[in-house]
Design an enzyme around this catalytic site. Structure first.
Site, mmCIF file in Angstrom:
data_model
loop_
_atom_site.group_PDB
_atom_site.id
_atom_site.type_symbol
_atom_site.label_atom_id
_atom_site.label_comp_id
_atom_site.label_asym_id
_atom_site.label_seq_id
_atom_site.Cartn_x
_atom_site.Cartn_y
_atom_site.Cartn_z
ATOM 1 N N LYS A 135 116.789 66.598 101.305
ATOM 2 C CA LYS A 135 118.218 66.314 101.163
ATOM 3 C C LYS A 135 119.026 67.011 102.245
ATOM 4 O O LYS A 135 120.075 66.520 102.651
ATOM 5 C CB LYS A 135 118.703 66.754 99.782
ATOM 6 N N ARG A 136 118.558 68.173 102.681
ATOM 7 C CA ARG A 136 119.306 68.924 103.696
ATOM 8 C C ARG A 136 119.155 68.331 105.093
ATOM 9 O O ARG A 136 120.027 68.485 105.937
ATOM 10 C CB ARG A 136 118.832 70.389 103.719
#
Length: 469
Positions: free
Chosen positions: A235-236
């Site tokens: 997600k990052r």
């Protein structure tokens, strides 16, 4: 036996494309087996959970075709807290678990920096429940735990290598491992189809099933989804939110089709197939256990194919959120009263063949609805060379007296203007395109001018001429 599968996401952020794939695989398997798909929201992490994330999960499932009312649930893990605690108590009272007050620092000091797990220090010390006393499962000293997995065969784990793991924290709250097992037992789950990242926890969970006297489910761990560097999607770092793809204009059908190809393929030399074919042909046993590459470029190409396959009327409907700025879609650069539905309908077939995601419709048609075009200054500098002003003068003069304002007449007229200057049509039309649309690329020029109309076309060409020496 009725097959019961579950999808159990946590409402702690946007809906991950890997989770969407797992949901679809569970959904299809349940349908193939005449079984039940259960949705369980694992919401026990109160500090990170938000109601809007739960709604996001439900909306994302709706979008990819797992609609509300067609599955059992949603259930919420927090509602089963009593059963979690009761199971922990049963394990303690049966001698399958014991209390421990060791802190992480205690374990570190006793075993040294290289030790990777708990050493069973409190196994036989008779510590009872109390504040700060975690409950640990008593892992068997000998033997193996065999996980029956439809994708990976029978992975085997030596019990002596599995530490006595925590099943309830010092405040009495059960951890994920136990809560997950108890929920699956309570809901009668027969098959657990989930991501490969959960495989290391599976022998621990299977030991808990055995200790609680219930036959464990059949497991199926689907391959991890990776990016182009073969790193697990993060997600990052990566674009992983299903909602982001939806709002960019990916079609649900294209996304469904592509997600199901992450680790599996239909028969024959084909990838873009009707959903009914996927539902008929998908087999868990045929899923490749190797990491699956999420190729955004390939997904984009898929989506373009799906867009081009739409009937024009459906394409027009699909574009409406981007044309009107509804829901989560940002508003377009024109005002609502500037939008001309008839003009859009006229150019829709042209646009449909040129865009890969629906959001691209806006820059392709904005020139039709804005009072003045949005000029791409880089395109202007590149295109408006010496002689462009005089060329525009000649084109305006020719267009002013054109009897029939249609694409064919516009093309032949501009072609003649360019021929007098020794220019091919491509060189001749470039300044006209930038003057009228603001860009060097877009929909076919002459069809666009036909829809835009004589007055607006000439006004823009004259305005562009004023900017030139």
């Amino acid at each position: 036996m009725t097959v019961r599968v579950r999808f159990a996401p946590s409402p702690t952020g946007m809906f991950h494309v890997g989770g969407a794939r797992s949901a679809l695989q569970n959904w299809i398997y349940a349908k193939q087996q005449g079984g039940v798909f259960v949705l369980r929201i694992e919401d026990t992490d109160a500090a990170r959970n938000k109601p809007e994330w739960t709604e996001g999960i439900l909306s994302a499932l709706d979008w990819i075709g797992i609609s509300r009312g067609s599955y059992e649930g949603p259930y919420f893990q927090s509602e089963n807290a009593g059963e979690h605690r009761a199971a922990a108590t049963r394990l303690y009272e049966s001698g399958r678990a014991y209390y421990c007050d060791c802190t992480r620092e205690d374990v570190q000091a006793r075993t040294g920096s290289q030790y990777q797990g708990y050493d069973g220090y409190h196994r036989d010390r008779g510590l009872g429940p109390g504040p700060g006393h975690a409950l640990r499962f008593r892992t068997p000293d000998e033997g193996t735990t065999v996980v029956v997995d439809l994708i990976r065969g029978e992975p085997t784990f030596e019990n002596k290598l599995i530490e006595d793991f925590v099943i309830a924290r010092g405040d009495g709250s059960p951890v994920f491992l136990l809560a997950n097992v108890v929920d699956d037992m309570t809901m009668g789950i027969t098959h657990v189809i989930r991501a490969e990242e959960h495989l290391p926890n599976t022998p621990k969970q299977q030991l808990l099933w055995d200790a609680l006297g219930v036959k464990p489910p059949i497991w199926a761990h689907v391959p991890v989804v990776v990016n182009e560097k073969r790193q697990k999607l993060s997600k990052r770092r990566d674009k992983v939110a299903l909602e982001a793809y939806r709002d960019e204009g990916y079609l649900a059908g294209a996304m469904r089709n592509y997600l199901m190809l992450l680790g599996w393929a239909p028969s024959g030399d084909r990838e873009i197939v009707p959903w009914s074919v996927i539902e008929d042909e998908f087999r868990l046993e045929e899923v490749n256990p190797s990491p699956a590459f999420f190729d955004e470029k390939k997904l984009r190409a898929f989506n373009g194919e799906y867009i081009r396959a739409l009937p024009v009327a459906e394409f027009v409907d699909a574009c409406q959120p981007w044309l009107t700025g509804t829901g989560t879609i940002a508003p377009p650069p024109w005002q609502p009263d500037e939008f001309d539905a008839d003009a859009f309908a006229a150019v829709a077939p042209l646009a449909q063949t040129r865009i890969a995601v629906l959001s691209e419709i806006v820059p392709n048609v904005d020139f039709l609805f804005l009072a003045t075009p949005l000029i791409d200054e880089a395109a202007w500098t590149k295109t408006m060379k010496d002689g462009s002003g005089e060329l525009l003068d000649d084109a305006v003069a020719a267009f002013e007296v054109l009897e029939s304002w249609d694409a064919e007449s516009l093309k032949s007229t501009l072609e003649a203007v360019g021929a007098e200057r020794g220019l091919k049509l491509g060189k001749t039309q470039a300044p006209v395109r930038v003057a009228v649309t603001g860009r060097t690329v877009g929909l076919p020029l002459f069809e666009s001018l036909e829809v835009l109309g004589r007055d607006r076309t000439l006004t823009r060409m004259r305005a562009a001429r004023l900017r030139l020496p």
